[in-house]
Design a protein around this motif. Sequence first.
Motif, short mmCIF file in Angstrom:
data_model
loop_
_atom_site.label_atom_id
_atom_site.label_comp_id
_atom_site.label_asym_id
_atom_site.label_seq_id
_atom_site.Cartn_x
_atom_site.Cartn_y
_atom_site.Cartn_z
N THR A 1 0.86 -1.18 0.00
CA THR A 1 0.00 0.00 0.00
C THR A 1 0.89 1.23 0.00
O THR A 1 1.69 1.42 0.92
N VAL A 2 0.77 2.05 -1.06
CA VAL A 2 1.74 3.14 -1.24
C VAL A 2 1.12 4.49 -0.91
O VAL A 2 -0.06 4.75 -1.14
N ALA A 3 1.96 5.36 -0.35
CA ALA A 3 1.63 6.76 -0.11
C ALA A 3 2.58 7.61 -0.95
O ALA A 3 3.51 7.09 -1.57
N VAL B 1 0.34 -1.78 -4.85
CA VAL B 1 1.19 -2.40 -5.87
C VAL B 1 1.34 -3.88 -5.50
O VAL B 1 1.75 -4.21 -4.39
N VAL B 2 0.97 -4.73 -6.44
CA VAL B 2 1.03 -6.18 -6.22
C VAL B 2 2.21 -6.74 -7.00
O VAL B 2 2.23 -6.70 -8.23
N THR C 1 3.44 -1.41 3.82
CA THR C 1 3.13 -0.03 3.47
C THR C 1 4.44 0.67 3.17
O THR C 1 5.48 0.38 3.77
N ALA C 2 4.42 1.59 2.20
CA ALA C 2 5.65 2.28 1.82
C ALA C 2 5.30 3.60 1.16
O ALA C 2 4.18 3.79 0.67
#
Length: 230
Positions: free
Chosen positions: A186-188, A200-201, A222-223
């Motif tokens: 899960t991107v921020a 992003v998978v 998360t990143a």
Amino acid sequence: MRLDDFQSLVERLLKEVPSSYLDGVVAVEVSPKTVPHPVRADIYTLGECIPLDWSGSGADLQSRVVLYHGSFAALAQIAPGFDWREETWETLSHELRHHLEWRANVAALEAYDWAAEQNFARQEGEAFDPAFYRSGEELAPGVYKVDDDVFVEQGAGSGERVEFAWHGGQYRVALPRDAKRPVFVTVAGLAEPPPGDVVVVVRRKPSVWDVWRATPAPSVLTATAEPIGG
């Protein structure tokens, strides 16, 4: 056009819709949200038909239609001669037709329900099927939407950085060395994020042994994404 004026426009247009198109539509709502297209920088999601309750036949399906004022406003800023009434009528008609299509396709409804359940499990930190998002709506090749969340597929790779595209830009995200594929990141840090998550998978490489062994549990991370070239 202001949000309240847009709401009034939608209400006026609804009076022109044949009643048969509204059968099972429990609400037509206006949202202030902006929903960017995951790939193209000049495209926004203007509306959505969201299936709700149904008994199994599809004929009694209830849906909610949402029109995104923020998306209309964003598109109006970049599209010369943008016609608010015409675009609103076209979007409203399209989403109401989509409601009728949902009613006629029980298999798609079942797949949608299952994908939504699996996505809820992901959000709650519970076990989930790592391929569930493919039963959602395909927005572009390798890009899927489940509820408000967008899933961007990437190849297995072998490095600690993964590059991906979002709304006309390129980003990279770092992975821990010990992250086992498949990885759900899960991107921020995106310049124009959607209302929900961008995940992003990173797939795992297929193997002949996959026939005899269970799919490993995904790594969930998360990143913060780093823009590339700008």
